[in-house]
Scaffold this motif. Structure first.
Motif, PDB file in Angstrom:
ATOM      1  N   PRO A   1      45.642  48.040  31.885  1.00  0.00           N
ATOM      2  CA  PRO A   1      44.826  49.255  31.992  1.00  0.00           C
ATOM      3  C   PRO A   1      45.044  50.192  30.812  1.00  0.00           C
ATOM      4  CG  PRO A   1      45.969  48.778  34.050  1.00  0.00           C
ATOM      5  CD  PRO A   1      46.530  47.851  33.025  1.00  0.00           C
ATOM      6  N   GLU A   2      43.984  50.899  30.430  1.00  0.00           N
ATOM      7  CA  GLU A   2      44.077  51.878  29.354  1.00  0.00           C
ATOM      8  C   GLU A   2      44.509  53.234  29.917  1.00  0.00           C
ATOM      9  OE1 GLU A   2      40.841  50.726  26.008  1.00  0.00           O
ATOM     10  OE2 GLU A   2      40.003  51.235  27.966  1.00  0.00           O
ATOM     11  N   THR A   3      45.173  54.009  29.079  1.00  0.00           N
ATOM     12  CA  THR A   3      45.604  55.355  29.441  1.00  0.00           C
ATOM     13  C   THR A   3      44.740  56.366  28.707  1.00  0.00           C
ATOM     14  OG1 THR A   3      47.894  54.664  29.805  1.00  0.00           O
ATOM     15  CG2 THR A   3      47.513  57.005  29.382  1.00  0.00           C
ATOM     16  N   ARG A   4      44.165  57.305  29.459  1.00  0.00           N
ATOM     17  CA  ARG A   4      43.369  58.363  28.835  1.00  0.00           C
ATOM     18  C   ARG A   4      44.304  59.426  28.270  1.00  0.00           C
ATOM     19  NH1 ARG A   4      38.926  56.914  32.067  1.00  0.00           N
ATOM     20  NH2 ARG A   4      37.028  57.144  30.799  1.00  0.00           N
ATOM     21  N   SER A   5      44.053  59.813  27.019  1.00  0.00           N
ATOM     22  CA  SER A   5      44.866  60.839  26.386  1.00  0.00           C
ATOM     23  C   SER A   5      44.008  61.590  25.381  1.00  0.00           C
ATOM     24  CB  SER A   5      46.106  60.214  25.729  1.00  0.00           C
ATOM     25  OG  SER A   5      47.039  61.207  25.355  1.00  0.00           O
ATOM     26  N   THR A   6      44.654  62.377  24.527  1.00  0.00           N
ATOM     27  CA  THR A   6      43.962  63.192  23.534  1.00  0.00           C
ATOM     28  C   THR A   6      44.560  62.914  22.169  1.00  0.00           C
ATOM     29  OG1 THR A   6      43.742  64.897  25.239  1.00  0.00           O
ATOM     30  CG2 THR A   6      43.186  65.533  22.993  1.00  0.00           C
TER      31      THR A   6
ATOM     32  N   ARG B   1      48.889  62.124  27.595  1.00  0.00           N
ATOM     33  CA  ARG B   1      49.646  61.352  28.576  1.00  0.00           C
ATOM     34  C   ARG B   1      50.593  60.368  27.903  1.00  0.00           C
ATOM     35  NH1 ARG B   1      44.443  61.991  30.984  1.00  0.00           N
ATOM     36  NH2 ARG B   1      44.590  62.948  33.047  1.00  0.00           N
ATOM     37  N   THR B   2      51.664  60.067  28.601  1.00  0.00           N
ATOM     38  CA  THR B   2      52.658  59.121  28.108  1.00  0.00           C
ATOM     39  C   THR B   2      52.122  57.700  28.213  1.00  0.00           C
ATOM     40  OG1 THR B   2      54.445  60.570  28.849  1.00  0.00           O
ATOM     41  CG2 THR B   2      55.003  58.272  28.420  1.00  0.00           C
ATOM     42  N   VAL B   3      52.228  56.969  27.103  1.00  0.00           N
ATOM     43  CA  VAL B   3      51.832  55.564  27.117  1.00  0.00           C
ATOM     44  C   VAL B   3      52.920  54.684  26.512  1.00  0.00           C
ATOM     45  CG1 VAL B   3      50.639  55.645  24.889  1.00  0.00           C
ATOM     46  CG2 VAL B   3      49.918  53.993  26.631  1.00  0.00           C
TER      47      VAL B   3
ATOM     48  N   MET C   1      32.022  48.386  26.250  1.00  0.00           N
ATOM     49  CA  MET C   1      32.713  47.461  27.146  1.00  0.00           C
ATOM     50  C   MET C   1      34.224  47.629  26.981  1.00  0.00           C
ATOM     51  SD  MET C   1      32.480  43.296  27.319  1.00  0.00           S
ATOM     52  CE  MET C   1      30.749  43.384  27.704  1.00  0.00           C
ATOM     53  N   THR C   2      34.932  47.690  28.102  1.00  0.00           N
ATOM     54  CA  THR C   2      36.386  47.835  28.069  1.00  0.00           C
ATOM     55  C   THR C   2      37.037  46.531  27.638  1.00  0.00           C
ATOM     56  OG1 THR C   2      36.296  49.434  29.860  1.00  0.00           O
ATOM     57  CG2 THR C   2      38.423  48.433  29.414  1.00  0.00           C
ATOM     58  N   PRO C   3      37.904  46.579  26.616  1.00  0.00           N
ATOM     59  CA  PRO C   3      38.568  45.343  26.182  1.00  0.00           C
ATOM     60  C   PRO C   3      39.446  44.787  27.302  1.00  0.00           C
ATOM     61  CG  PRO C   3      38.825  47.110  24.565  1.00  0.00           C
ATOM     62  CD  PRO C   3      38.279  47.724  25.802  1.00  0.00           C
ATOM     63  N   PRO C   4      39.608  43.459  27.367  1.00  0.00           N
ATOM     64  CA  PRO C   4      40.474  42.875  28.392  1.00  0.00           C
ATOM     65  C   PRO C   4      41.929  43.209  28.126  1.00  0.00           C
ATOM     66  CG  PRO C   4      39.769  41.205  26.813  1.00  0.00           C
ATOM     67  CD  PRO C   4      38.997  42.445  26.478  1.00  0.00           C
TER      68      PRO C   4
ATOM     69  N   LEU D   1      41.465  56.362  24.385  1.00  0.00           N
ATOM     70  CA  LEU D   1      41.916  55.394  25.369  1.00  0.00           C
ATOM     71  C   LEU D   1      42.974  54.531  24.710  1.00  0.00           C
ATOM     72  CD1 LEU D   1      38.458  54.425  26.901  1.00  0.00           C
ATOM     73  CD2 LEU D   1      40.238  55.814  27.976  1.00  0.00           C
ATOM     74  N   LEU D   2      44.147  54.476  25.324  1.00  0.00           N
ATOM     75  CA  LEU D   2      45.313  53.854  24.712  1.00  0.00           C
ATOM     76  C   LEU D   2      45.787  52.674  25.549  1.00  0.00           C
ATOM     77  CD1 LEU D   2      47.303  57.143  23.983  1.00  0.00           C
ATOM     78  CD2 LEU D   2      45.635  56.005  22.495  1.00  0.00           C
ATOM     79  N   ARG D   3      46.153  51.611  24.858  1.00  0.00           N
ATOM     80  CA  ARG D   3      46.732  50.459  25.546  1.00  0.00           C
ATOM     81  C   ARG D   3      47.935  49.979  24.745  1.00  0.00           C
ATOM     82  NH1 ARG D   3      42.485  47.028  26.437  1.00  0.00           N
ATOM     83  NH2 ARG D   3      42.371  47.431  28.671  1.00  0.00           N
ATOM     84  N   ALA D   4      49.119  50.064  25.359  1.00  0.00           N
ATOM     85  CA  ALA D   4      50.350  49.620  24.700  1.00  0.00           C
ATOM     86  C   ALA D   4      50.547  48.134  24.931  1.00  0.00           C
ATOM     87  CB  ALA D   4      51.534  50.398  25.253  1.00  0.00           C
ATOM     88  N   ASP D   5      51.124  47.476  23.915  1.00  0.00           N
ATOM     89  CA  ASP D   5      51.511  46.085  24.106  1.00  0.00           C
ATOM     90  C   ASP D   5      53.006  46.016  24.385  1.00  0.00           C
ATOM     91  OD1 ASP D   5      52.880  46.266  21.658  1.00  0.00           O
ATOM     92  OD2 ASP D   5      51.187  45.455  20.525  1.00  0.00           O
ATOM     93  N   THR D   6      53.527  44.841  24.462  1.00  0.00           N
ATOM     94  CA  THR D   6      54.952  44.696  24.812  1.00  0.00           C
ATOM     95  C   THR D   6      55.860  44.787  23.595  1.00  0.00           C
ATOM     96  OG1 THR D   6      54.727  42.279  24.625  1.00  0.00           O
ATOM     97  CG2 THR D   6      54.425  43.276  26.814  1.00  0.00           C
ATOM     98  N   ALA D   7      55.271  44.967  22.409  1.00  0.00           N
ATOM     99  CA  ALA D   7      56.074  44.988  21.184  1.00  0.00           C
ATOM    100  C   ALA D   7      56.085  46.368  20.524  1.00  0.00           C
ATOM    101  CB  ALA D   7      55.537  43.948  20.205  1.00  0.00           C
TER     102      ALA D   7
END
Length: 878
Positions: free
Chosen positions: A7-12, A459-461, A1-4, A23-29
């Motif tokens: 959007p996640e960024t696909r990378s390697t 990919r850039t995240v 299940m995708t975490p809330p 799968l990468l998800r950046a926060d604001t910090a």
């Protein structure tokens, strides 16, 4: 299940050549959540401990954010103009071979392509080599000798479809954990599948093996020659496939003449292995650094290839030789011509037609006609003054090259050194005149190629900090400033990729294997969305395996088997140096720890450099458990913590290669390694140095913790990150005059609330520094290795800890013990308690109870070992 969340960024992943999707998800910090990509064909959602903890490594602490020249911040215009001017001046005065690039498998393919184009096509020298020379050059040479090109025949699916997987010179469970878990899962689903490990050491990989062959270091050629002779004796040669192979008879004659006694193996065990290999058609032989890093590495590779060619077990599902690479883009570097003896797209530097075609495609100013300087030769040329200007990109040769002290001195003495990197704090970067801030993993965009020829996007995240720039942009601008504006007029990595793909069509026209010309017209949007794609990608074919059809890339179109003779390691054992030193990796660290050392979780498993030695070798030298050991070779000296174990054979010792002058100056292992190389591949022999060991005569030992970073001054120290700050092991031969003064100086603390305990008769001292009631730092000193609860103490800094000086956890609190599972932070004592209290009898039951081993699985062999030892102790007690 995708975490809330966003959007996640696909990378390697940024680490090994498995090429796992993330799968990468950046926060604001500035933080980053990381999970495995369930749709990526390399890992299907699995990640190892290093990949799982990538989010802990992206902080900006210690980042290089502006160009520096002689330590002074300058602007990009001045920096790049200085680089262009210095290289141009050296070329004008001394010729194109007076400059060199030393690059890295950490570069993206687009970066690599521009570096290679600039050096070979426009500077006109082949003096570009890569740190991949240190890990897989022997495989390149072996492939080219046998197949005509550097072609990986098979795919990862073969590992699961095989009935027998042979792992030789590869601790896959620690170095490529996701591939190891794919194999283990396949075996669990199909128990008839067999796994054989060939390694002088009993490693974690042996845990799931049906057979372990502890051969003598360097004897791989003899073992596989024995297999080839057995293939012939048992009539297992594939006579139909033999029509596509030259050289069988001389190869067999050489194999039959080989003395199998040099392997040190029990003849009956060898015969069992030969019978199993010969009797199993679907066999994959996986090999890595234990094969490659040798003065006979190319011959070792070809000895393996000989057996697969003789039986026709290549290029079909579940069978073939398989090289697994060490870096995320080692394969991309091979494909783009990043090695000094190759051209882009697997074209040959010695082939005039290939050179001319490449020169026309690039409209190149000049093309070298002969190979450039390979890594060891390159730094020897730097030392002699032949190389006047050197550009080092994302690698740390002052630590990783053999005879590392000589390499360090060579770099320090070079007229002009540029380093592109993400930190100013490496042994190599500290020697450079010009530092260029580079975008790091997560901040840059491009492609990488993994071990089974799958091209994936990074990919850039995250935004690049300060003025950091992608490497291709730095290189292209220098090319423009050196006068070749049109050739380096790029604005995006997708432009570079399209040019590279178009060039590969020319290679395909020569009948070569590397052809991705089907992507030459890829749009920017399609490039951004590019899914993992296995090459070739052309009008003729896409993906798949090579050589099952009997077609090879040699002039004759047939494969070549080679007549091979065992050659012992170059360093001969002698009375002064009677032990054989092997080097390698550990589970949770990567290369020289620039990234992984930022992660407290990864640093918690093995926080200190060590030397594995057999109990008999320890006993005869008076070396006790946890004592410090001085290791000496003709080239250098190191101090390491003794780990006495029967995992190594008598006469063999093993040390990891990760520690540097930044975190353990006396443990730079490659200072011990001779600059001896394979005559074909140029790859150094990093696993067979002749050495001696002795107890290090420490008069005092210490363990220290602090909320803030600190750098000890002592004969020996090793520092590691913790969740609350830092920890260090320290030892010395001269006693400080005043321990309280030493402690205050060590931590840089003046005044404040200090508690101390001293026993002059026993030679012990303890001090704790508090700030506003919270523990800031503590030091524990003893004349013998300090007996305190290290992991417990490391968690106390920043907390109210009035009893810290006891060095032990309170009786009313559980002691988790040293971390074993880095993914979930589960300690050894927690696991042992659960085994005893809950009656756990399997690794799966431990996972269900504690989560340990359920993520990347790389700790599962250690969990199994705990179960075995617990069962043995229980049986002994009964």
């Amino acid at each position: 299940m995708t975490p809330p969340g966003p959007p996640e960024t696909r990378s390697t992943c940024a680490y090994c050549g498995v090429g796992c999707g993330v799968l990468l998800r950046a926060d604001t910090a500035g933080g980053l959540a990381v999970r495995g990509d369930p749709d990526h064909p390399s890992n299907f959602g699995r990640l190892c401990s290093k990949g799982t903890n990538l989010g802990e490594t992206v902080d900006l602490d210690g980042r290089l954010t502006h160009p520096l020249y002689h330590g002074t911040q300058i602007d990009w215009d001045s920096a790049l103009q200085t680089v262009a001017d210095k290289f141009s001046a050296a070329i004008a005065e001394h010729g194109p071979d007076s400059v060199a690039f030393y690059v890295s498998g950490q570069l993206l393919t687009e970066d690599y392509y521009i570096a290679n184009k600039l050096m070979k096509g426009f500077i006109g020298s082949a003096n570009i080599d890569t740190n991949s020379r240190l890990c897989m050059a022997s495989t390149v040479a072996g492939h080219k000798r046998a197949f005509g090109t550097d072609t990986v025949p098979g795919t990862y699916e073969d590992l699961e479809q095989a009935d027998l997987v042979v792992l030789t010179g590869s601790n896959l469970a620690w170095c490529h954990p996701v591939l190891y878990q794919r194999i283990v899962a396949a075996k669990a689903a199909r128990p008839s599948m067999k796994i054989v490990v060939i390694d002088p050491r009993r490693t974690a990989t042996c845990d799931g093996a049906d057979m372990h062959l502890p051969l003598k270091p360097g004897s791989d050629v003899a073992l596989f020659n024995g297999l080839l002779a057995a293939i012939a004796q048992q009539g297992a040669r594939d006579d139909t496939f033999a029509q596509h192979v030259d050289g069988f008879d001389p190869a067999l004659a050489a194999a039959r003449a080989c003395d199998l006694g040099v392997t040190g193996l029990d003849p009956a065990l060898m015969q069992r292995f030969f019978d199993l290999w010969i009797g199993t058609e679907k066999v994959v032989t996986v090999f890595s650094q234990g094969v490659n890093q040798s003065s006979s590495g190319s011959d070792k590779v070809n000895a393996i290839l000989n057996c697969h060619l003789a039986t026709g077990r290549i290029g079909r599902p579940g069978m073939g030789p398989f090289s697994v690479t060490g870096q995320p883009n080692a394969m991309g570097g091979r494909e783009v011509g990043g090695l000094a003896n190759t051209l882009a797209c697997h074209m040959d530097i010695g082939n005039p037609d290939h050179r001319q075609a490449l020169r026309q495609f690039w409209d190149a100013r000049a093309m070298p006609e002969t190979a450039g300087l390979k890594a060891v030769e390159m730094f020897q040329a730097v030392a002699s003054g032949q190389i006047k200007a050197l550009w080092i990109m994302h690698t740390n040769p002052a630590v990783t090259m053999p005879d590392a002290d000589a390499v360090k001195a060579a770099i320090a003495g070079c007229d002009f050194v540029v380093c592109s990197d993400i930190t100013p704090q490496t042994d190599t970067v500290r020697l450079a005149h010009m530092l260029l801030p580079a975008a790091a993993w997560g901040e840059k965009s491009g492609t990488v190629t993994n071990s089974d020829r799958t091209i994936s996007r990074q990919r850039t995240v995250l935004p690049a900090p300060g003025q950091a720039r992608p490497d291709w942009a730095q290189l292209a601008e220098v090319g423009r400033r050196m006068g070749w504006h049109a050739a380096f007029d790029y604005t995006t990595p997708s432009e570079i990729f399209r040019e590279y793909a178009a060039l590969s069509g020319i290679a395909g026209g020569f009948g070569l294997d590397f052809d991705i010309s089907g992507l030459a017209d890829i749009s920017d949007a399609a490039y951004d969305a590019l899914a993992p794609t296995r090459w070739p990608v052309s009008a003729g074919r896409t993906g798949g395996r090579f050589f099952g059809d009997g077609r090879f890339f040699t002039p004759s179109g047939r494969a070549r088997m080679l007549a091979l003779t065992h050659r012992a390691p170059a360093a001969r054992l002698q009375p002064r140096f009677p032990l054989r030193l092997n080097t390698g990796r550990i589970r949770d660290q990567w290369h020289t720890m620039t990234r992984t050392a930022k992660s407290p979780r990864l640093s918690s498993h093995l926080a200190e450099p060590f030397l594995e030695l057999h109990p008999s070798d320890a006993a005869v030298r008076g070396i006790t458990p946890s004592a410090l050991v001085e290791v000496t070779t003709p080239h250098g000296r190191a101090i390491l913590r003794a780990l006495i174990t029967d995992r190594v054979q008598p006469g063999d010792i093993f040390a990891p290669m990760h520690w540097t002058g930044e975190n353990a100056p006396s443990a730079r292992i490659d200072t011990l390694i001779a600059p001896v190389t394979d005559p074909i591949s140029g790859q150094p022999e990093s696993k067979a140095a002749a050495a001696r060991i002795a107890p290090f005569p420490a008069r005092w030992y210490a363990f220290a913790i602090s909320s803030d970073s600190f750098t000890p001054t002592a004969d020996y120290w090793a520092r590691a990150r913790t969740a609350q700050g830092w920890r260090a092991e320290i030892a010395g031969t001269a006693l400080p005059e005043n321990w309280e003064a030493y402690a205050a100086t060590l931590f840089g603390i003046e005044g404040g609330d200090m508690q101390s305990l001293s026993d002059a008769r026993r030679g012990t001292f303890r001090a704790a520094f508090h700030d506003a009631g919270r523990l800031r730092a503590a030091l524990f000193v003893s004349p013998t290795p300090v007996a305190v609860m290290r992991d417990y103490l490391s968690g106390l800094t920043g907390t109210v800890a009035p009893l810290a000086l006891s060095g032990r956890i309170g009786a009313d609190q559980p002691d988790p013990g040293p971390t074993l599972c880095s993914c979930f932070g589960v300690g050894v004592n927690t696991i042992l308690t659960a085994i005893a209290d809950k009656g756990l009898r399997s690794v799966a039951e431990i996972g269900a109870a504690l989560q340990a081993g359920t993520n990347c699985g790389s700790c599962r062999p250690e969990l199994a070992d705990l179960l075995t030892r617990t069962a043995t102790s229980r049986e002994a007690a009964e």
